[in-house]
Structure formats: C-alpha cells, structure tokens
Design a protein around this motif. Structure first.
Motif, PDB file in Angstrom:
ATOM      1  N   LYS A 250      -4.199  -0.307  -4.555  1.00  0.00           N
ATOM      2  CA  LYS A 250      -5.502  -0.236  -3.897  1.00  0.00           C
ATOM      3  C   LYS A 250      -5.716  -1.542  -3.138  1.00  0.00           C
ATOM      4  O   LYS A 250      -5.166  -2.585  -3.496  1.00  0.00           O
ATOM      5  CB  LYS A 250      -6.596  -0.047  -4.932  1.00  0.00           C
ATOM      6  CG  LYS A 250      -6.484   1.264  -5.677  1.00  0.00           C
ATOM      7  CD  LYS A 250      -7.537   1.377  -6.743  1.00  0.00           C
ATOM      8  CE  LYS A 250      -7.343   2.710  -7.452  1.00  0.00           C
ATOM      9  NZ  LYS A 250      -7.980   2.775  -8.727  1.00  0.00           N
TER      10      LYS A 250
ATOM     11  N   LYS B  66       0.831  -1.211   0.000  1.00  0.00           N
ATOM     12  CA  LYS B  66       0.000   0.000   0.000  1.00  0.00           C
ATOM     13  C   LYS B  66       0.862   1.256   0.000  1.00  0.00           C
ATOM     14  O   LYS B  66       0.648   2.165  -0.788  1.00  0.00           O
ATOM     15  CB  LYS B  66      -0.929  -0.022   1.227  1.00  0.00           C
ATOM     16  CG  LYS B  66      -1.872   1.147   1.318  1.00  0.00           C
ATOM     17  CD  LYS B  66      -2.983   1.009   0.320  1.00  0.00           C
ATOM     18  CE  LYS B  66      -3.990   2.118   0.487  1.00  0.00           C
ATOM     19  NZ  LYS B  66      -4.533   2.552  -0.784  1.00  0.00           N
TER      20      LYS B  66
ATOM     21  N   GLU C 113     -10.491  -7.590   1.561  1.00  0.00           N
ATOM     22  CA  GLU C 113     -10.161  -6.174   1.681  1.00  0.00           C
ATOM     23  C   GLU C 113     -10.290  -5.703   3.124  1.00  0.00           C
ATOM     24  O   GLU C 113      -9.478  -4.915   3.601  1.00  0.00           O
ATOM     25  CB  GLU C 113     -11.056  -5.335   0.762  1.00  0.00           C
ATOM     26  CG  GLU C 113     -10.704  -5.474  -0.702  1.00  0.00           C
ATOM     27  CD  GLU C 113     -11.520  -4.558  -1.598  1.00  0.00           C
ATOM     28  OE1 GLU C 113     -11.643  -3.353  -1.266  1.00  0.00           O
ATOM     29  OE2 GLU C 113     -12.028  -5.050  -2.620  1.00  0.00           O
TER      30      GLU C 113
END
Length: 189
Positions: free
Chosen positions: A149, A143, A161
């Motif tokens: 993303k 990241k 996620e």
C-alpha cells in the motif's frame, strides 16, 4: 510463527545465544520479503543472493545498536536498498532479468501479449522499468511486484503518499506507452 519487533529486540538484548536467535528470526521472517526487493534492483539472482548476504552481515553487526525508532522491516528495507544500489554502482552492472511468472502473466493479460513468450514480455518490462527515473522505478516495483500500500511504501521510503501516487501514476503511464510501442512494433513484423 511471526514474531513482533518488540519480541525480536528483547531477545537481541538478553544474551549472546538469544542475540543469535533474534538474528535467525530476522533472517527467516524478513529474508523472503527482502529477496524480491533486492532482485528487482539487481535483476540477477546471484547478485541478489550476494547483496542479501551482505545485508544480513550488516544487520548481524548492528542489531545490538538498533533503537527501534522505525520498524525492523523499514530498517532492513533501507539497508537492503542501499546495499543493492551500492553493489550495482560498484560493479557497474547492466541489468538482466529474473521475474516471476505471475507478474509476467498479469502484464501479458493487461497488454494483450497473448502470442508473445514470457521471456520477450519480461525483457520488454525490464527495459521499460530501466527507462524510468529511480524514484518512479522504486515505487512501481514496490506497488506492482510486492503489492504494498502507498502508506507502507511511504514508511519505507520517507516519501509522502501523494508523491508516491504521482510517481506511480507517471511510471505506469511511461511503462504502458513503452509496452504499447513494443506491441505495435512486434505486430508490424
């Protein structure tokens, strides 16, 4: 020119010369993205070059068997990650660092390290990352350094996620705490 996964896989299945061409495209198109990924694990340029060479040897040997169930980059990412971790384990390496200036400048700004050399900041950041559990370190590096993303990281790692966001949040907090302690300590000297 960027080639699609389909174009590369089609080339790889045509003939020996087109197989070599597909492999060359993979090296050219994905090598620059894999290098920093491996380097963040090995923390050393020479080890990174050795690992990347091993990755491409494995890719050359197995490209004909790649079915395309995932993207080529996801496949390469997993190979590179495993190769780097195996290399580190095999050599029992203690990390040294070789980060980019841009990342160090961002950290210097964020933590107010204006009067500290980039080498010292780099050393403190690498030391902070080394204190993190593997999953937190991996998501932080992808990241922060590669600016991926969470959806992209999820595809690469197979972690949800939500799990990635939690790992990243914990990593950032631990790194901030570590760097603030370093700043406090250096201010008292």
């Amino acid at each position: 020119m960027k080639h699609s996964d389909d174009d590369i896989l089609t080339l790889a299945k045509q003939s020996a010369s087109s197989y070599n061409e597909a492999f060359t495209i993979i090296v050219t198109q994905f090598g620059p993205r894999l290098f920093p990924q491996i380097q963040r694990l090995t923390k050393n340029r020479q080890w990174t070059e050795d690992c990347l060479q091993n990755v491409f040897i494995k890719v050359f040997q197995s490209l004909k068997d790649f079915r395309g169930d995932s993207s080529i980059y996801s496949w390469l990412y997993r190979i590179a990650n495993n190769e780097a971790l195996n290399y580190i384990k095999k050599e029992k390496i203690r990390f040294t660092s070789d980060l980019g200036e841009t990342s160090i400048e961002v950290i210097a700004q964020d933590f107010g390290f204006n009067n500290i050399s980039t080498e010292v900041i780099e050393w403190h950041l690498m030391a902070a990352i080394e204190t993190l559990p593997q999953k937190q370190a991996e998501v932080f590096e992808l990241k922060f350094f590669q600016d991926l993303k969470f959806s992209e990281i999820s595809k690469l790692t197979g972690v949800s996620e939500g799990g990635l966001k939690a790992n990243y949040h914990h990593a950032v907090k631990k790194i901030e705490e570590y760097l603030r302690l370093c700043d406090t300590y250096s201010s008292n000297l």
